[in-house]
Every structure is written in C-alpha cells, then in structure tokens.
Design an enzyme around this catalytic site. Structure first.
Site, PDB file in Angstrom:
ATOM      1  CG  ASN A   6      -1.802   1.130   1.373  1.00 55.18           C
ATOM      2  OD1 ASN A   6      -1.367   2.237   1.645  1.00 55.18           O
ATOM      3  ND2 ASN A   6      -3.087   0.878   1.210  1.00 55.18           N
ATOM      4  CB  SER A   7       1.696   3.701  -2.632  1.00 62.62           C
ATOM      5  OG  SER A   7       1.908   2.773  -3.656  1.00 62.62           O
ATOM      6  CD  GLN A   8       6.438   8.080   1.207  1.00 69.30           C
ATOM      7  OE1 GLN A   8       7.039   7.772   0.189  1.00 69.30           O
ATOM      8  NE2 GLN A   8       6.973   8.802   2.159  1.00 69.30           N
TER       9      GLN A   8
END
Length: 187
Positions: A38-40
């Site tokens: 889950n991206s930054q």
C-alpha cells in the site's frame, strides 16, 4: 478536484491487513502481501494531484493492490464517473474488492487483469490512467487507451512520468517528468 477531501473520506486503514491497520498514519509503504505494498500517502497524494482527476472522468487504475487508490479515485470522479481497478495477483483482487466494498461507490470496481494484455483496451478510452507499479519503459499500449487530452501517470523506472495525449494517435503526446519515486515492478 479535492485530493485532500478524498484523503479525509477514504481511510487508508480500511485498505490494510488487520495487523497493520494501526500503522495507517505512517507515511511510508506498508506490505499487503505477495511482495506488493500500500503506497506511501505522500506519494499517492502527489500522483493524484498530477493526474488531475475531475468529476465524471473514466479512470483506469492499473495495479490496484489493496484498493486504496481505486477508492480515492472513485471519490474524485463521483457517481457520474467510473473507475476500473485492475490487479494481476488474484489474492489481491479479492482483498482490494473486499476493501473497496466498505465504501458506497458502485461506480468503481476491481477485477483481475488479463495476463496477456496491459490495461483494458476493449473498454478504452479513458480520461485518466494511473499506474501504481514501475515498468522499465513507457507503456505505449496504455497511451493508446487514452482519450484525446487524456493523462497517463506512471513511474517509469524510478521517474514519475506524466503523459498527456494531444491528438488522435499515441504519438501525439506531451511527456513531463516529476521526480524519483520507488515502486514495486509492474508484472
């Protein structure tokens, strides 16, 4: 377009594994299994601003993973738009679709990507395409799926690349770059 409102409405914690939900406020990538993340949040926010999503747009979300970006995009396009999330990892298709179902956004969906094709060429054209994984080179097959004046945002290698289609063919484009980012490889 109100990216800040989308972030307030769509809780990142709803798109993490139960053991990781307490880390939803962490400004870094969080594993979701199968080597994916889950991206930054800071990166996702920057991508959504560059993508310039508007109400009513048709959006393709390539590499939808946990479903978080699909839900954020659904908020931005509203019920008059549509978002199609594509994911190649079957377990993540299920995970992302279950997470997305927590929100009342019937104009957004997640399904398995065709392993032999990039994007959804049979359903093109799209006003916006977001790619949340890194190909080695600019995927022209996605440029082909844009409307005239459509925008593709993709981290090519480590460089965030924005492509705006300016005419009827995939060679009619304006390309700009927007810094270095780290993403999982596009599979």
């Amino acid at each position: 377009m109100d990216v800040a409102a989308a972030f307030r409405t769509v809780d990142r914690g709803d798109f993490l594994r139960p053991a990781d939900r307490g880390n939803a406020g962490y400004d870094g990538p969080i594993p979701i299994g199968h080597g994916q993340t889950n991206s930054q949040p800071r990166t996702v926010r920057a991508m959504l601003v560059l993508l310039d999503v508007r109400p009513g747009h048709r959006v393709l979300d390539v590499g939808s993973g946990s479903g978080w970006t699909t839900a954020l995009l659904a908020h931005l396009v509203g019920p008059e738009g549509s978002v199609l999330g594509l994911e190649r990892v079957e377990d993540l298709v299920t995970f992302g679709a279950e997470n997305l179902a927590r929100y009342d956004v019937p104009w957004a969906s997640i399904r398995a990507a065709d392993p032999d094709r990039l994007g959804a060429p049979d359903e093109a054209s799209f006003d916006r395409i977001l790619v949340s994984a890194s190909p080695r080179s600019l995927p022209m097959e996605l440029v082909d799926q844009l409307t005239d004046d459509g925008i593709l945002l993709v981290p090519v290698g480590a460089t965030m690349t924005r492509v705006r289609r300016t005419g009827p063919t995939a060679s009619d484009v304006e390309v700009s770059t927007h810094g270095a980012f780290s993403f999982v490889p596009l599979v």
